[in-house]
Enzyme design. Structure first.
Site, short mmCIF file in Angstrom:
data_model
loop_
_atom_site.label_atom_id
_atom_site.label_comp_id
_atom_site.label_asym_id
_atom_site.label_seq_id
_atom_site.Cartn_x
_atom_site.Cartn_y
_atom_site.Cartn_z
N SER A 190 -10.41 -1.44 7.10
CA SER A 190 -9.66 -1.21 5.77
C SER A 190 -9.11 -2.42 5.10
O SER A 190 -8.60 -2.27 3.96
CB SER A 190 -8.74 -0.11 5.91
OG SER A 190 -9.43 1.20 5.99
N SER A 233 -9.71 1.83 2.64
CA SER A 233 -8.62 2.35 2.23
C SER A 233 -7.57 1.58 1.61
O SER A 233 -6.85 2.17 0.78
CB SER A 233 -7.91 3.30 3.46
OG SER A 233 -7.29 2.42 4.37
N LYS A 291 0.73 -1.24 0.16
CA LYS A 291 0.24 -0.05 -0.04
C LYS A 291 0.88 1.23 0.15
O LYS A 291 2.07 1.36 0.37
CB LYS A 291 -1.03 -0.03 1.18
CG LYS A 291 -1.95 1.06 1.27
CD LYS A 291 -2.99 0.51 2.52
CE LYS A 291 -3.97 1.58 2.84
NZ LYS A 291 -4.93 1.39 3.90
#
Length: 569
Positions: free
Chosen positions: A229, A205, A124
């Site tokens: 998330s 997210s 990420k």
């Protein structure tokens, strides 16, 4: 039930020349919604890698069917083909092929490091990589900044022989900047799309990391979770997600939100693949006190706990009802009941239970809400204080940037409202501007009595009066092996987030709109090994009933609306 999906292959020429949905249908004689051939994998050296597991990939590499360089180039072509539609990858590592070549040399010398050796993965965009890539949390404000070192989990992945292929797109600042926003959108990376229906929300997210695995770009990726998330995007994108206990994996070098709730976890198309990813990132780290406060964060091989449906005999599971099972939608409930029946036929008991805290911690509509409750009971009261402290500490270590405090970021957004949507109405992806940032700044990071009350209240309710209480079978004076939830709206997942407890979710089907949903397993702290045992057993059972997971269909693949219409609830 899971549905079988045909596999198609297109030549590179077809990928480059087919432009419109009409042309795709004419060229392939497909229905309006069945345009998935545009996104299917091609063969690598005559091998079909679609839905290929980590074990299978490693076998191909070890037997010389292809090299890591071949595989990296294959994945890069995959990105070239599908990322313009999915926008799940924000940046590619320019040294990926070079790193692959070095790892190929190691393999030829008999020095393979393990199952991640020479395998491309994604992290990420809030996980620092000390290389030629940026780490920005999707924000233009951090573009050009230089991190002091790899995030600890990134250094562990490199040590395990994984190739950091790139950074995955995400909700900007991991969804902490605004109370209302388009999930999966970042100004730098664009809008992450759900590969099952590109007009639907990718949720959470870590959506870029989840979508990349679901779309067969990489076998494993890594995300972060403060609250829902990891599990949220894993579920809605039809893959396995592991959200570990807070403290099992280091957060050092990860752009933070909450020291009480942040954790780093893994995504895979199977439980085994996600477990192999988790294995690589577990371990204590002197830069993250939470990992050093318990001997539990020492390395162990979680793959030893993988099992099959036969182990379900004699197991006992709790099924939380109040504000959980009672909120499950009709079309999801039908498949869920089929799976629950199969679990029972395999020799396990499923007993209806309740979270004693259900009415206190789960909103009456079942929807995710981290501001739920008065300030002394709200999760967001904790987040405000900790985000101020933690983000400022992270920014203070960056070089080549004027962003040294969260206030600097806030002012940058104000000056660049056209891209960053600083005020309501500036940008459709941020209807409320950066109102969360504003509240965080107003807190000044001061640990007031309200902060301590909220921290104690949420942890007490979600631990002692929540998951721990629901795990106790008072009739037999025993503990259930795990709790089972079918939670699409996210509120049930919030209990685990506020408690700091682990979750694993596995895909079990699609709803009437063709969007995936999952069964999630919950337990108390440090019980990842237990959850892996039952998740892999139930996954094996589901595959025996219904076949492999339902793979993406890329409906409405030309949709480019922002914000994405959320059809997940």
């Amino acid at each position: 039930m899971l549905r079988s999906v045909r596999t198609y292959f297109l030549s590179p020429k077809a990928h480059n020349t087919v432009r419109t949905e009409t042309e795709v249908r004419r060229h392939h004689d497909l229905s309006q919604h069945d345009i998935s051939p545009l996104f299917r994998l091609e063969e690598l050296k005559g091998l079909n890698l679609y839905e290929c597991s980590m074990e299978e990939i490693q076998q191909h590499l070890s037997e010389g069917h292809f090299t890591s360089v071949d595989y990296v180039e294959f994945c890069l072509q995959r990105i070239h083909n599908v990322n313009p539609y999915l926008e799940c990858i924000i940046e590619i590592n320019p040294d990926a092929t070079k790193i692959a070549a070095e790892l190929d040399d190691e393999r030829r010398q008999g020095k393979a490091r393990g199952i991640l050796h020479g395998v491309p993965i994604l992290v990420k965009d809030n996980m620092a990589t000390k290389d030629k890539m940026q780490t920005t949390a999707g924000s233009w404000a951090l573009l050009g900044s230089i991190v002091p070192r790899d995030a600890h989990v990134v250094s562990l992945l490199r040590r395990a022989g994984a190739i950091i292929l790139g950074h995955a797109n995400m909700s900007e600042w991991a969804s902490v900047r605004s109370s209302n926003y388009s999930t999966g959108y970042s100004p730098r990376g664009g809008q992450v799309r759900n590969p099952y229906n590109l007009s639907s929300s990718p949720y959470g997210s870590s959506s870029g990391s989840a979508v990349a695995v679901s779309a067969n770009i990489v076998p494993v990726s890594f995300g972060t979770e403060t609250d829902a998330s990891i599990i949220g995007p894993a579920s809605i994108n039809g893959i396995v997600g592991i959200k570990p206990t807070v403290g099992l994996t280091s957060r050092a070098g990860v752009i933070p939100i909450s020291k009480s709730m942040d954790t780093v976890g893994s995504f895979g198309r199977t439980v085994a693949d996600a477990v192999h990813g988790l294995n690589a990132i577990v371990g204590s780290d002197e830069r993250d006190a939470m990992t050093c406060s318990s001997s539990r964060s020492q390395r162990k091989d979680y793959s030893k706990y993988l099992t099959t449906k036969g182990s379900l005999k004699g197991a006992r599971f709790g099924l939380p009802n109040k504000r959980c099972w009672e909120f499950v939608a009709k079309d999801i409930r039908e498949t869920a009941l089929t799976v629950l029946k199969a679990i029972q036929e395999a020799g396990a008991d499923v007993v209806e239970v309740d979270f004693p805290c259900a009415e206190d911690r789960i909103p009456g509509d079942g929807n995710w809400d981290w501001t739920y409750g008065k300030p002394s009971e709200s999760e967001f009261s904790v987040v405000q204080v900790e985000a101020f402290q933690e983000i400022n500490a992270y920014l203070s270590e960056l070089s080549e940037t004027r962003m040294k405090t969260l206030e600097d970021v806030f002012e940058y957004n104000q000056k660049n409202s056209g891209t960053e949507g600083a005020k309501p109405g500036d940008h459709s992806a941020f209807p409320t501007g950066q109102n969360n940032f504003q509240q965080i700044l107003q807190s000044c990071g001061e640990a007031t009595e309200t902060y301590y009350q909220a921290l104690h209240y949420t942890q007490q309710k979600c631990r002692t009066e929540g998951i721990d209480a629901a795990l106790k079978d008072n009739k037999t004076n025993t503990v259930f092996d795990a709790l089972i939830l079918f939670d699409r709206k996210g509120a049930g997942q919030q209990l685990a987030a506020q408690a700091g407890y682990p979750i694993i979710c596995i895909p079990i089907g699609v709803d009437s709109a063709g969007l995936p949903f999952s069964l999630s397993l919950h337990h108390t702290a440090w019980k990842e090994d237990v959850l892996i045992r039952w998740a892999s057993a139930i996954e094996d059972l589901v595959h025996q009933i219904s076949g492999w997971r339902c793979t993406p269909e890329y409906r409405e693949h030309l949709s480019k609306n922002i914000p994405v219409v959320d059809k997940s609830s």
